[in-house]
Design a protein around this motif. Structure first.
Motif, PDB file in Angstrom:
ATOM      1  N   GLN A 315       0.844  -1.194   0.000  1.00 33.49           N
ATOM      2  CA  GLN A 315       0.000   0.000   0.000  1.00 33.49           C
ATOM      3  C   GLN A 315       0.882   1.247   0.000  1.00 33.49           C
ATOM      4  N   ALA A 365     -10.445  -5.690   1.697  1.00 37.12           N
ATOM      5  CA  ALA A 365     -10.796  -4.311   1.350  1.00 37.12           C
ATOM      6  C   ALA A 365     -11.493  -3.614   2.505  1.00 37.12           C
ATOM      7  N   GLY A 366     -12.312  -4.363   3.254  1.00 36.68           N
ATOM      8  CA  GLY A 366     -13.025  -3.773   4.384  1.00 36.68           C
ATOM      9  C   GLY A 366     -12.087  -3.220   5.436  1.00 36.68           C
ATOM     10  N   ARG A 368      -8.935  -2.330   4.953  1.00 36.05           N
ATOM     11  CA  ARG A 368      -8.205  -1.188   4.383  1.00 36.05           C
ATOM     12  C   ARG A 368      -9.082   0.061   4.358  1.00 36.05           C
ATOM     13  N   ASP A 369     -10.354  -0.113   4.004  1.00 35.58           N
ATOM     14  CA  ASP A 369     -11.276   1.027   3.985  1.00 35.58           C
ATOM     15  C   ASP A 369     -11.460   1.609   5.387  1.00 35.58           C
ATOM     16  N   VAL A 372      -8.556   3.878   6.179  1.00 34.10           N
ATOM     17  CA  VAL A 372      -8.699   5.165   5.490  1.00 34.10           C
ATOM     18  C   VAL A 372      -9.746   6.028   6.189  1.00 34.10           C
ATOM     19  N   GLN A 373     -10.864   5.419   6.578  1.00 34.33           N
ATOM     20  CA  GLN A 373     -11.922   6.179   7.243  1.00 34.33           C
ATOM     21  C   GLN A 373     -11.459   6.713   8.593  1.00 34.33           C
ATOM     22  N   CYS A 390      -4.463   7.254  -1.453  1.00 31.58           N
ATOM     23  CA  CYS A 390      -4.097   5.949  -0.904  1.00 31.58           C
ATOM     24  C   CYS A 390      -4.267   4.895  -1.991  1.00 31.58           C
ATOM     25  N   ASP A 392      -3.930   0.933  -3.106  1.00 25.52           N
ATOM     26  CA  ASP A 392      -3.898  -0.426  -2.560  1.00 25.52           C
ATOM     27  C   ASP A 392      -3.418  -1.435  -3.600  1.00 25.52           C
ATOM     28  N   LYS A 421     -13.861  14.740  -1.213  1.00 20.33           N
ATOM     29  CA  LYS A 421     -13.153  13.543  -0.758  1.00 20.33           C
ATOM     30  C   LYS A 421     -11.852  13.948  -0.072  1.00 20.33           C
ATOM     31  N   ARG A 425      -8.713   7.612  -3.953  1.00 18.49           N
ATOM     32  CA  ARG A 425      -8.300   6.228  -4.162  1.00 18.49           C
ATOM     33  C   ARG A 425      -7.889   6.037  -5.624  1.00 18.49           C
ATOM     34  N   GLU A 473     -22.295   8.833  -4.595  1.00 14.80           N
ATOM     35  CA  GLU A 473     -22.320   7.467  -5.132  1.00 14.80           C
ATOM     36  C   GLU A 473     -23.734   6.991  -5.455  1.00 14.80           C
TER      37      GLU A 473
END
Length: 529
Positions: A315, A365-366, A368-369, A372-373, A390, A392, A421, A425, A473
């Motif tokens: 990463q 992914a969860g 990693r997200d 970030v959050q 970021c 990945d 944002k 990403r 989104e």
């Protein structure tokens, strides 16, 4: 690299005993010095005041002049240790030196200085046997190892903080190459000079400035003397620009290889980035640079030096500075502290003016997200002057190379498309690259902007479409909340957009051209602001 432990295995050291300083057995040995004058007098003070750090040497002595003065023995031990000595080898115990006092042993243990005694009451041991044996081992080791940078950096990093300076660095390099080292500043004035051997100091200094000027771009110049010749050579350029330095070597009767010159430059450059505050204390930035440049040889050397498994770094975070071209050391320290608390393996450094963080991120992914959050919730407000990206799933250093330069080329477009944002990403950067390429083609730009031309006259429709597609989104609930209106109002406006454009914001086939259209429109408006 020859260590004190290796010296103990040499034939000439058979029967020798280690009395103190066992913690220093792994220290390197690069020279041998014989202690002759040990009296604590003005003469000794003068000798030490004019002597700089000499490197990792072993001191051979019998304390002949101070055999009955334990305080003088301890004082000599302290002074030589402060100059970088790694140990003492005591000869002629019972013949010249009656015995080794407990205070001497305690002093060496306190300093982690190895104290070795040769077998007692034996007259046949000679200084010359030990000196020759050690230097032969050092020579063989230097011939066997083509890469000396990692060894010198490791030795330099183990020195006390007060000894980690430019003079010590150049002395260490000079001793290894057995050549004089000259460092000049950007004005081509001599900044530092270390002579090898030191007896050449007067001869070399006499016409050095004139000889440097004579080089005028040449890589090497032969300088003739009465009894021989020396070669002044220019090492590959270190630091470009106003604060750049040039490194030169001078070796009597011999040219250094091009590889030696490259490594000499690399050694000084690493020092400038890692320790020298005047040139920017950019910890591990050279390894960051090697990864992004996809330079396998340099990467392997530095990864070994910093004990980092580059293959684990999947990463990359990039902090693209918006309004500064200079590294921010406060940001470096802050991010090092923050990300070190999250990742097991993390590498923080600078590439040009941008801070880059490589990390061993979780597989899912969860997870990693979530990282970030958490960063957005806890720290993102502190980085408003940076575009933070970021990336990945970097499987190779080539992936990191491509990702970094994509960020450099398209991150500013991504920021104008997604102003809300806090962390971009790879998908955002990739979409921005598509939009930038479409916008660069006049016909394509006109085509996409024409799609939304009929709703530009109704600002709330264009605002709703942009927020719905780019900021939320395609969530009607989140769009309604952001625009402070009822969800039914959003439904009504989306239907009106379909009626006016012929494209439905809820149909996948229609969404793509609408996305490109509102993104290009945002980019255009951002440029006009």
């Amino acid at each position: 690299m020859i260590t004190v432990a290796d010296v103990m295995k040499l034939p000439s050291m058979y029967g020798a005993t280690i009395l103190a300083g066992h913690a220093g057995m792994s220290n390197p040995v690069e020279s041998v010095t014989v202690l002759e004058y040990g009296w604590i007098t003005n003469t000794l003070d003068e000798l030490f005041s004019k002597t700089e750090f000499q490197g990792n040497d072993l001191i051979i002595t019998s304390f002949a002049t101070i055999a009955d003065n334990v305080e003088a023995q301890c004082e000599n031990i302290r002074r030589y240790q402060a100059m970088g000595s790694v140990g003492f080898i005591l000869f002629y115990i019972g013949l010249i030196l009656p015995s080794v006092d407990d205070r001497v042993i305690a002093c060496c243990n306190e300093l982690d200085l190895v104290l070795i005694t040769m077998p007692e009451d034996i007259r046949t041991h000679k200084y010359s046997d030990v000196i020759g044996d050690i230097y032969h081992a050092i020579f063989k080791d230097q011939q066997a190892g083509s890469n000396y940078v990692s060894t010198l950096i490791r030795r330099f990093s183990n020195l006390p903080a007060e000894q980690r300076n430019t003079g010590t660095l150049l002395r260490m390099l000079s001793n290894h190459l057995q050549a004089s080292i000259i460092l000049t500043d950007y004005k081509k004035s001599i900044s530092n000079i270390v002579c090898w051997p030191q007896s050449l100091s007067e001869l070399l200094s006499k016409d050095l400035k004139k000889q440097l000027q004579k080089m005028q771009g040449e890589q090497a110049v032969k300088i003739s003397y009465d009894d021989g010749a020396g070669y002044l050579q220019h090492c590959p350029t270190l630091l470009e620009g106003k604060e750049g330095f040039d490194l030169y070597t001078f070796k009597y009767n011999e040219l250094l290889s091009r590889e030696d010159l490259w490594q000499a430059s690399e050694f000084v450059q690493l020092y400038s980035h890692i320790w020298n505050k005047d040139l920017g204390k950019l910890v591990t930035s050279e390894l960051v640079r090697a990864i992004i440049d996809d330079d396998p040889l340099k990467m392997r050397r530095l990864a070994d030096l910093f004990q980092i498994n580059v293959a684990e770094l999947n990463q990359m975070w990039v902090f693209d500075s918006v309004d500064s071209s200079e590294p921010d050391l406060k940001l470096l320290r802050k991010c090092t502290e923050y990300f070190s608390g999250i990742y097991k393996t993390v590498l923080v450094g600078y590439y040009e003016s941008n801070m880059v963080i490589f990390a061993h991120a979780p597989k899912t992914a969860g997870e990693r997200d979530a990282i970030v959050q958490d960063f957005i919730n806890e720290s993102a407000d502190s980085y408003s002057n940076y575009i933070v990206v970021c990336c990945d799933c970097l499987n190779t250093t080539n992936d990191a190379h491509n990702a970094y330069f994509d960020v450099m080329q398209y991150a500013s477009y991504a920021r104008s498309i997604y102003p809300q944002k806090r962390v971009l990403r790879p998908s955002d950067v990739s979409f921005a690259s598509i939009c930038a390429k479409e916008a660069a083609c006049r016909e394509a730009q006109i085509h996409y902007l024409k799609i939304i031309e009929d709703i530009e006259a109704t600002p709330e429709l264009l605002t709703t479409l942009t927020a719905y597609l780019l900021d939320h989104e395609s969530s009607m609930a989140n769009t309604a909340k952001a625009l402070c209106c009822h969800i039914n109002t959003i439904k009504y406006r989306l239907n009106a957009i379909r009626d006016n454009t012929g494209y439905s914001p809820s149909k996948p086939a229609d969404v793509y051209p609408l996305l490109i259209a509102v993104a290009i429109n945002r980019m255009r408006n951002s440029e006009n602001e």
